[in-house]
Design a protein around this motif. Structure first.
Motif, mmCIF file in Angstrom:
data_model
loop_
_atom_site.group_PDB
_atom_site.id
_atom_site.type_symbol
_atom_site.label_atom_id
_atom_site.label_comp_id
_atom_site.label_asym_id
_atom_site.label_seq_id
_atom_site.Cartn_x
_atom_site.Cartn_y
_atom_site.Cartn_z
ATOM 1 N N GLN B 6 4.321 -3.479 7.898
ATOM 2 C CA GLN B 6 3.551 -4.716 7.829
ATOM 3 C C GLN B 6 2.222 -4.474 7.124
ATOM 4 O OE1 GLN B 6 2.812 -6.304 11.658
ATOM 5 N NE2 GLN B 6 1.790 -8.121 10.896
ATOM 6 N N THR B 7 1.595 -3.333 7.411
ATOM 7 C CA THR B 7 0.331 -3.017 6.758
ATOM 8 C C THR B 7 0.525 -2.868 5.255
ATOM 9 O OG1 THR B 7 -0.141 -1.777 8.748
ATOM 10 C CG2 THR B 7 -1.651 -1.517 6.933
ATOM 11 N N ASN B 8 1.629 -2.224 4.848
ATOM 12 C CA ASN B 8 1.871 -2.060 3.427
ATOM 13 C C ASN B 8 2.039 -3.410 2.740
ATOM 14 O OD1 ASN B 8 1.708 0.660 3.552
ATOM 15 N ND2 ASN B 8 3.899 0.976 3.884
ATOM 16 N N VAL B 9 2.765 -4.309 3.405
ATOM 17 C CA VAL B 9 2.958 -5.640 2.821
ATOM 18 C C VAL B 9 1.626 -6.344 2.666
ATOM 19 C CG1 VAL B 9 3.944 -7.887 3.269
ATOM 20 C CG2 VAL B 9 5.318 -5.865 3.622
ATOM 21 N N GLU B 10 0.769 -6.226 3.704
ATOM 22 C CA GLU B 10 -0.539 -6.874 3.624
ATOM 23 C C GLU B 10 -1.365 -6.296 2.493
ATOM 24 O OE1 GLU B 10 -2.407 -6.523 7.359
ATOM 25 O OE2 GLU B 10 -1.002 -7.860 8.393
ATOM 26 N N GLN B 11 -1.305 -4.968 2.324
ATOM 27 C CA GLN B 11 -2.082 -4.355 1.249
ATOM 28 C C GLN B 11 -1.598 -4.828 -0.104
ATOM 29 O OE1 GLN B 11 -1.896 -0.166 1.919
ATOM 30 N NE2 GLN B 11 -3.805 -0.151 3.062
ATOM 31 N N ASN B 12 -0.261 -4.963 -0.272
ATOM 32 C CA ASN B 12 0.251 -5.438 -1.543
ATOM 33 C C ASN B 12 -0.212 -6.856 -1.815
ATOM 34 O OD1 ASN B 12 1.524 -3.082 -2.124
ATOM 35 N ND2 ASN B 12 3.439 -3.672 -1.116
ATOM 36 N N ASP B 13 -0.275 -7.660 -0.746
ATOM 37 C CA ASP B 13 -0.763 -9.022 -0.926
ATOM 38 C C ASP B 13 -2.192 -9.022 -1.418
ATOM 39 O OD1 ASP B 13 1.591 -10.025 -0.191
ATOM 40 O OD2 ASP B 13 1.045 -10.507 1.872
ATOM 41 N N VAL B 14 -3.015 -8.120 -0.860
ATOM 42 C CA VAL B 14 -4.413 -8.045 -1.294
ATOM 43 C C VAL B 14 -4.477 -7.627 -2.756
ATOM 44 C CG1 VAL B 14 -6.552 -6.781 -0.966
ATOM 45 C CG2 VAL B 14 -5.301 -7.601 0.999
ATOM 46 N N LEU B 15 -3.639 -6.672 -3.156
ATOM 47 C CA LEU B 15 -3.697 -6.173 -4.531
ATOM 48 C C LEU B 15 -3.214 -7.212 -5.526
ATOM 49 C CD1 LEU B 15 -2.413 -2.536 -4.008
ATOM 50 C CD2 LEU B 15 -4.732 -3.273 -4.495
ATOM 51 N N ASN B 16 -2.372 -8.125 -5.065
ATOM 52 C CA ASN B 16 -1.805 -9.080 -5.997
ATOM 53 C C ASN B 16 -2.695 -10.290 -6.247
ATOM 54 O OD1 ASN B 16 0.444 -7.568 -6.450
ATOM 55 N ND2 ASN B 16 1.614 -8.471 -4.769
ATOM 56 N N VAL B 17 -3.881 -10.318 -5.622
ATOM 57 C CA VAL B 17 -4.802 -11.432 -5.880
ATOM 58 C C VAL B 17 -5.261 -11.320 -7.335
ATOM 59 C CG1 VAL B 17 -7.042 -12.375 -5.284
ATOM 60 C CG2 VAL B 17 -5.522 -11.568 -3.505
ATOM 61 N N GLY B 18 -5.319 -12.462 -8.030
ATOM 62 C CA GLY B 18 -5.666 -12.425 -9.439
ATOM 63 C C GLY B 18 -7.147 -12.224 -9.667
ATOM 64 N N TYR B 19 -7.566 -10.970 -9.875
ATOM 65 C CA TYR B 19 -8.973 -10.721 -10.146
ATOM 66 C C TYR B 19 -9.371 -11.221 -11.533
ATOM 67 C CZ TYR B 19 -9.454 -7.853 -6.001
ATOM 68 O OH TYR B 19 -9.518 -7.423 -4.715
ATOM 69 N N THR B 20 -8.366 -11.404 -12.427
ATOM 70 C CA THR B 20 -8.704 -11.851 -13.780
ATOM 71 C C THR B 20 -9.248 -13.262 -13.791
ATOM 72 O OG1 THR B 20 -6.381 -12.382 -13.959
ATOM 73 C CG2 THR B 20 -7.096 -10.334 -14.966
ATOM 74 N N ASP B 21 -9.082 -13.991 -12.693
ATOM 75 C CA ASP B 21 -9.601 -15.347 -12.659
ATOM 76 C C ASP B 21 -11.116 -15.371 -12.598
ATOM 77 O OD1 ASP B 21 -7.010 -16.003 -12.649
ATOM 78 O OD2 ASP B 21 -6.884 -16.449 -10.496
ATOM 79 N N VAL B 22 -11.702 -14.265 -12.094
ATOM 80 C CA VAL B 22 -13.158 -14.239 -11.963
ATOM 81 C C VAL B 22 -13.757 -14.000 -13.347
ATOM 82 C CG1 VAL B 22 -15.087 -13.156 -10.788
ATOM 83 C CG2 VAL B 22 -12.856 -13.274 -9.679
ATOM 84 N N PRO B 23 -14.687 -14.840 -13.809
ATOM 85 C CA PRO B 23 -15.239 -14.637 -15.157
ATOM 86 C C PRO B 23 -16.086 -13.382 -15.227
ATOM 87 C CG PRO B 23 -16.378 -16.418 -14.025
ATOM 88 C CD PRO B 23 -15.202 -16.065 -13.183
ATOM 89 N N GLY B 24 -15.995 -12.694 -16.340
ATOM 90 C CA GLY B 24 -16.792 -11.498 -16.552
ATOM 91 C C GLY B 24 -16.203 -10.252 -15.954
ATOM 92 N N THR B 25 -14.972 -10.304 -15.442
ATOM 93 C CA THR B 25 -14.387 -9.086 -14.878
ATOM 94 C C THR B 25 -13.257 -8.614 -15.777
ATOM 95 O OG1 THR B 25 -12.919 -10.441 -13.563
ATOM 96 C CG2 THR B 25 -14.914 -9.652 -12.520
ATOM 97 N N MET B 26 -13.083 -7.303 -15.783
ATOM 98 C CA MET B 26 -11.968 -6.698 -16.502
ATOM 99 C C MET B 26 -11.095 -5.989 -15.489
ATOM 100 S SD MET B 26 -13.788 -5.101 -19.821
ATOM 101 C CE MET B 26 -12.597 -3.818 -19.939
ATOM 102 N N LEU B 27 -9.824 -5.942 -15.758
ATOM 103 C CA LEU B 27 -8.891 -5.303 -14.843
ATOM 104 C C LEU B 27 -8.191 -4.170 -15.565
ATOM 105 C CD1 LEU B 27 -8.005 -5.810 -11.930
ATOM 106 C CD2 LEU B 27 -6.025 -6.974 -12.804
ATOM 107 N N THR B 28 -8.250 -2.995 -14.985
ATOM 108 C CA THR B 28 -7.518 -1.870 -15.554
ATOM 109 C C THR B 28 -6.602 -1.288 -14.495
ATOM 110 O OG1 THR B 28 -7.715 0.342 -16.447
ATOM 111 C CG2 THR B 28 -9.479 -0.379 -15.029
ATOM 112 N N GLU B 29 -5.481 -0.805 -14.925
ATOM 113 C CA GLU B 29 -4.536 -0.227 -13.977
ATOM 114 C C GLU B 29 -4.562 1.292 -14.007
ATOM 115 O OE1 GLU B 29 -0.740 -1.874 -14.654
ATOM 116 O OE2 GLU B 29 -1.222 -3.755 -13.660
ATOM 117 N N SER B 30 -5.376 1.885 -14.896
ATOM 118 C CA SER B 30 -5.401 3.342 -14.963
ATOM 119 C C SER B 30 -6.600 3.874 -14.186
ATOM 120 C CB SER B 30 -5.491 3.801 -16.410
ATOM 121 O OG SER B 30 -6.817 3.645 -16.875
ATOM 122 N N ASN B 31 -6.526 5.136 -13.826
ATOM 123 C CA ASN B 31 -7.620 5.788 -13.131
ATOM 124 C C ASN B 31 -8.503 6.565 -14.093
ATOM 125 O OD1 ASN B 31 -6.985 4.934 -10.546
ATOM 126 N ND2 ASN B 31 -5.476 6.563 -10.294
#
Lengths: 158, 186
Positions: B6-31
């Protein structure tokens, strides 16, 4: 009432069900009860002899006798006597009538005895494990032949 | 194990929020940025900040929990090391396992650990947490806690004194400063 008169009252009312009754000391009575009629004996104790306090209910495993004992320890506010009643159950299929209808606080005692020894209480309102996690249900860890103790050596010890 | 799923599912839900909607933010998937920073002196500055703000969860699991609570009180003044007790795991950096871990409690403890934001560290406090203590070989005790948590510091004792816990925090600070801790992958 003292211990001897309580024993005579019990054995007079239930000559078939109460056996091996003895006075351990002035304030302790030990008796064995037939599992079929334990509810009637408890109801008589509570309503007629005013033994209103179920102190404890527990199980005990005796593999050499192939028996599991269910022990009822019942106290009274009127008499200075504590009764220890034991019901002997067969070890392969321990079943006994629940006494929750008489003593309501037997509920959790019976749930614990159920999860630790596997004693099945008939007509219990909610017979499910009390303390153990789901994965231990059905293993009866307090039986003497339980083998599931962890055998991994804790690496920090060596 | 349902709790963990259940915790893993909740974490995935948090990660799937669209951060790109916020103006001025960039999203990268690499470390890549994070890995680059770890090789530079910036990481030293980050570690200096992290080691001086080790907030711990008040997760009193057994009798060692009393020492844990006492450490957080005014008498020992752990704030001089930047150590503050926090009641929510979401505010905390250090999980202190202060008692035996039963089979029933391990999923809840893992959930607490998952709720803590990284970087996070773990301290085994007391003999029970290290080896099981007197409950070693019990049917309901989980042994070898380091299989489940990256433990940095072990504090032996039954229970250890409050000063021992402060000492453990100081050792943890030294490990963080030397980049030897298990909370961050270097």
């Amino acid at each position: 009432m003292d211990a001897n008169s309580i024993i005579s009252s019990l054995t007079g009312k239930f000559p078939e069900d109460i056996y091996d009754a003895s006075v351990e000391s002035d304030i302790r009575i030990v008796a064995k009860v037939k599992p079929e009629n334990v509810v009637e004996v408890c109801r008589y104790l509570k309503e007629d002899l005013s033994f209103g306090h179920l102190c404890c209910e527990l199980g005990a495993d005796y593999p050499d006798r192939n028996e599991i004992e269910t022990v009822y320890i019942i106290g009274s506010y009127d008499h200075p006597v504590v009764i220890t009643m034991k019901a002997l159950l067969p070890r392969d299929n321990p079943e006994i009538e629940s006494i929750v209808a008489v003593y309501w606080n037997a509920n959790w005692y019976e749930r614990e005895t159920y999860e630790m020894y596997g004693v099945k209480y008939l007509n219990h309102p909610d017979l499910k494990p009390l303390l153990l996690p789901e994965e231990l249900h059905g293993e009866w860890p307090w039986r003497k032949d339980y083998k599931g103790f962890p055998n991994k050596t804790a690496r920090n010890l060596v | 194990m349902d709790e963990i799923e259940q915790t893993n599912v909740e974490q995935n839900d948090v990660l799937n929020v669209g951060y790109t909607d916020v103006p001025g933010t960039m999203l990268t998937e690499s470390n890549a940025i994070c890995d680059f920073i770890k090789k530079t002196k910036i990481q030293d500055v980050l570690n200096w900040g992290r080691k001086n703000s080790l907030w711990f969860t008040v997760n009193a699991m057994g009798c060692c929990g009393v020492e844990l609570l006492a450490t957080g009180m005014a008498h020992y003044d752990t704030d001089r090391f930047g150590i503050i007790p926090r009641n929510s795991p979401r505010h905390a950096d250090v999980l202190i396992i202060s008692g035996y871990v039963t089979r029933k409690y391990l999923p809840a403890l893992k959930r607490i650990w998952d709720q803590m934001p990284a970087p996070k560290w773990c301290i085994c406090f007391g003999d029970c947490a290290i080896s099981g203590g007197p409950f070693y070989e019990s049917y309901s005790t989980r042994q070898n806690i380091e299989d489940y948590f990256p433990v940095d510091v072990y504090v032996p004792g039954c229970p250890p004194r409050c000063e021992a816990l402060i000492q453990a925090f100081v050792e943890l600070q030294k490990k963080i400063e030397a980049k030897k801790d298990k909370g961050t992958e270097y």
